[in-house]
Motif scaffolding. Structure first.
Motif, PDB file in Angstrom:
ATOM      1  N   TYR A   1      -3.977  20.229  -8.998  1.00 58.43           N
ATOM      2  CA  TYR A   1      -3.616  18.801 -10.379  1.00 58.43           C
ATOM      3  C   TYR A   1      -4.384  18.887 -11.323  1.00 58.43           C
ATOM      4  N   PRO A   2      -3.821  18.941 -12.104  1.00 55.16           N
ATOM      5  CA  PRO A   2      -4.749  18.858 -13.918  1.00 55.16           C
ATOM      6  C   PRO A   2      -5.485  17.990 -13.737  1.00 55.16           C
ATOM      7  N   ILE A   3      -5.976  17.682 -15.245  1.00 58.62           N
ATOM      8  CA  ILE A   3      -6.646  16.910 -15.339  1.00 58.62           C
ATOM      9  C   ILE A   3      -6.001  15.659 -16.077  1.00 58.62           C
ATOM     10  N   GLY A   4      -5.891  14.306 -15.921  1.00 56.10           N
ATOM     11  CA  GLY A   4      -5.362  13.379 -16.488  1.00 56.10           C
ATOM     12  C   GLY A   4      -3.552  12.827 -15.513  1.00 56.10           C
ATOM     13  N   ASN A   5      -3.345  13.637 -14.272  1.00 55.20           N
ATOM     14  CA  ASN A   5      -3.134  13.602 -13.237  1.00 55.20           C
ATOM     15  C   ASN A   5      -3.075  12.109 -12.780  1.00 55.20           C
ATOM     16  N   SER A   6      -2.158  11.950 -11.974  1.00 54.43           N
ATOM     17  CA  SER A   6      -1.783  10.415 -11.327  1.00 54.43           C
ATOM     18  C   SER A   6      -1.558  10.553 -10.015  1.00 54.43           C
ATOM     19  N   ILE A   7      -2.545   9.557  -9.181  1.00 53.68           N
ATOM     20  CA  ILE A   7      -2.287  10.117  -7.210  1.00 53.68           C
ATOM     21  C   ILE A   7      -2.598   9.338  -7.167  1.00 53.68           C
ATOM     22  N   ASP A   8      -1.146   8.758  -6.842  1.00 48.85           N
ATOM     23  CA  ASP A   8      -1.035   8.004  -5.281  1.00 48.85           C
ATOM     24  C   ASP A   8      -1.574   7.423  -4.003  1.00 48.85           C
TER      25      ASP A   8
ATOM     26  N   ARG B   1      -5.834  -1.234   0.102  1.00 46.34           N
ATOM     27  CA  ARG B   1      -4.757  -1.469  -1.847  1.00 46.34           C
ATOM     28  C   ARG B   1      -4.010  -0.276  -2.122  1.00 46.34           C
ATOM     29  N   LYS B   2      -2.688  -0.017  -2.741  1.00 43.27           N
ATOM     30  CA  LYS B   2      -1.670   1.418  -2.694  1.00 43.27           C
ATOM     31  C   LYS B   2      -2.457   0.784  -4.810  1.00 43.27           C
ATOM     32  N   GLU B   3      -3.330   1.916  -5.083  1.00 43.49           N
ATOM     33  CA  GLU B   3      -3.543   1.840  -6.539  1.00 43.49           C
ATOM     34  C   GLU B   3      -3.026   3.451  -6.315  1.00 43.49           C
ATOM     35  N   ASN B   4      -2.829   3.611  -8.018  1.00 39.36           N
ATOM     36  CA  ASN B   4      -2.440   4.821  -8.328  1.00 39.36           C
ATOM     37  C   ASN B   4      -4.265   5.444  -9.058  1.00 39.36           C
ATOM     38  N   MET B   5      -5.071   6.405  -8.873  1.00 44.18           N
ATOM     39  CA  MET B   5      -5.322   7.200  -9.712  1.00 44.18           C
ATOM     40  C   MET B   5      -5.701   8.128 -10.450  1.00 44.18           C
ATOM     41  N   VAL B   6      -6.443   8.439 -11.163  1.00 48.19           N
ATOM     42  CA  VAL B   6      -6.486   9.285 -12.787  1.00 48.19           C
ATOM     43  C   VAL B   6      -7.317   9.979 -12.365  1.00 48.19           C
ATOM     44  N   ILE B   7      -7.026  11.207 -12.517  1.00 47.78           N
ATOM     45  CA  ILE B   7      -8.366  12.542 -13.054  1.00 47.78           C
ATOM     46  C   ILE B   7      -8.751  12.342 -13.343  1.00 47.78           C
ATOM     47  N   LEU B   8      -9.875  11.686 -13.985  1.00 45.38           N
ATOM     48  CA  LEU B   8     -10.618  12.379 -15.272  1.00 45.38           C
ATOM     49  C   LEU B   8     -11.664  13.672 -15.070  1.00 45.38           C
TER      50      LEU B   8
ATOM     51  N   GLU C   1     -15.747  19.666  -6.599  1.00 47.51           N
ATOM     52  CA  GLU C   1     -15.735  17.418  -7.340  1.00 47.51           C
ATOM     53  C   GLU C   1     -14.483  17.315  -7.495  1.00 47.51           C
ATOM     54  N   MET C   2     -14.227  16.208  -7.397  1.00 48.20           N
ATOM     55  CA  MET C   2     -13.229  15.350  -8.493  1.00 48.20           C
ATOM     56  C   MET C   2     -13.543  13.995  -8.606  1.00 48.20           C
ATOM     57  N   VAL C   3     -13.586  13.330  -9.911  1.00 49.17           N
ATOM     58  CA  VAL C   3     -13.423  12.569 -10.617  1.00 49.17           C
ATOM     59  C   VAL C   3     -12.258  11.739 -10.453  1.00 49.17           C
ATOM     60  N   LEU C   4     -12.505  10.381  -9.982  1.00 48.28           N
ATOM     61  CA  LEU C   4     -11.050   9.970 -10.719  1.00 48.28           C
ATOM     62  C   LEU C   4     -11.331   7.898 -10.588  1.00 48.28           C
ATOM     63  N   GLU C   5     -10.022   8.246 -11.241  1.00 44.91           N
ATOM     64  CA  GLU C   5     -10.137   6.253 -12.410  1.00 44.91           C
ATOM     65  C   GLU C   5      -9.768   5.331 -11.685  1.00 44.91           C
ATOM     66  N   ASN C   6     -10.260   4.370 -11.694  1.00 44.75           N
ATOM     67  CA  ASN C   6      -9.465   3.329 -10.778  1.00 44.75           C
ATOM     68  C   ASN C   6     -10.233   1.838 -10.657  1.00 44.75           C
TER      69      ASN C   6
END
Length: 252
Positions: free
Chosen positions: A81-88, A3-10, A21-26
């Motif tokens: 990209y900073p923490i809190g940024n949303s990625i498509d 699916r197309k989702e937005n993931m937020v960088i934590l 290393e990047m942790v994303l929330e979704n």
């Protein structure tokens, strides 16, 4: 299902030379992803999305961890990209590794460079099935090594560096003879490495994951096809893969 989702960088942090290393929330992706799948990220100023393998999933925290090496404008943009940024993101994408071993079997994990991350998620899932895991991980130099401790928690781990600055000197194929009586192998890394492994492991049951630049990422554009052992047949890495039985595709 993808699916197309937005993931937020934590979180994000460097863990090796030019490696982030990047942790994303979704919630959706963290609850549906399986080892071997990837995320297809839309980055600012770039027409084509970038495929990045999933290296860890925490269903309870609803997070997905990715690792990437900063090698071009796309990964440089992602690293900024900073923490809190949303990625498509399109995901979870592709077909992952089959989890089919029997309890007490011996599984060989073979990773090279940025092909190591998806194998960590796989190794964790395999460990839950009470199997014995042996990992052989190859890097260019000591400064490039990452996740050694994480793999070591799951089983015997051998580190190989091209220049011998850490662990064994050479390539992963130089130490495979040190591992005997395996029931299955899983590998991900550069094409020359996979070519050498499938030749050396001929006759062994195994799976490989292919690293490839992609176009659409959904199987529509035919930009990432690979020939199969079927006469004149082709598979799409983004849709049919990136994981394939080792003897199914022709690594040319």
């Amino acid at each position: 299902m993808m699916r197309k989702e937005n993931m937020v960088i934590l979180k994000k942090s460097p863990i090796a030379q030019d490696t982030i290393e990047m942790v994303l929330e979704n919630k959706y992706i963290s609850n549906t992803a399986v080892p071997g799948q990837f995320l297809h990220l839309q980055l600012k100023g770039h027409m084509l999305r970038r495929p990045i393998s999933i290296s860890q999933v925490d269903e309870h925290a609803e997070t997905v961890t990715i690792l990437f090496k900063v090698v071009g404008s796309g990964t440089k943009e992602l690293a900024s990209y900073p923490i809190g940024n949303s990625i498509d993101v399109l995901g979870p994408s592709g077909n992952g590794f089959p989890l089919e071993p029997k309890a007490n079997s011996t599984i060989l994990i073979i990773g090279g460079g940025i092909g190591v991350p998806p194998l960590y998620y796989l190794a964790r899932k395999l460990k839950e099935q009470q199997v014995n895991i042996v990992s052989v991980l190859g890097f260019q130099t000591k400064e490039s090594v990452f996740y050694e401790e994480k793999f070591a928690e799951l089983g015997r781990t051998i580190i190989v560096t091209n220049d011998g600055s850490y662990g064994r000197k050479g390539f992963v194929t130089n130490v495979l003879d040190d591992v005997s009586s395996i029931d299955c192998y899983y590998s991900c890394g550069p094409l020359p490495m996979l070519q050498a492994i499938t030749a050396q492991m001929a006759g062994k049951h195994g799976y490989i994951s292919l690293e490839e630049r992609m176009g659409c990422g959904v199987g529509a554009c035919f930009a990432c096809v690979i020939p199969t052992d079927d006469c004149g047949g082709y598979k799409k890495i983004c849709k049919d893969g990136p994981v394939f039985p080792a003897q199914e595709v022709q690594l040319v």
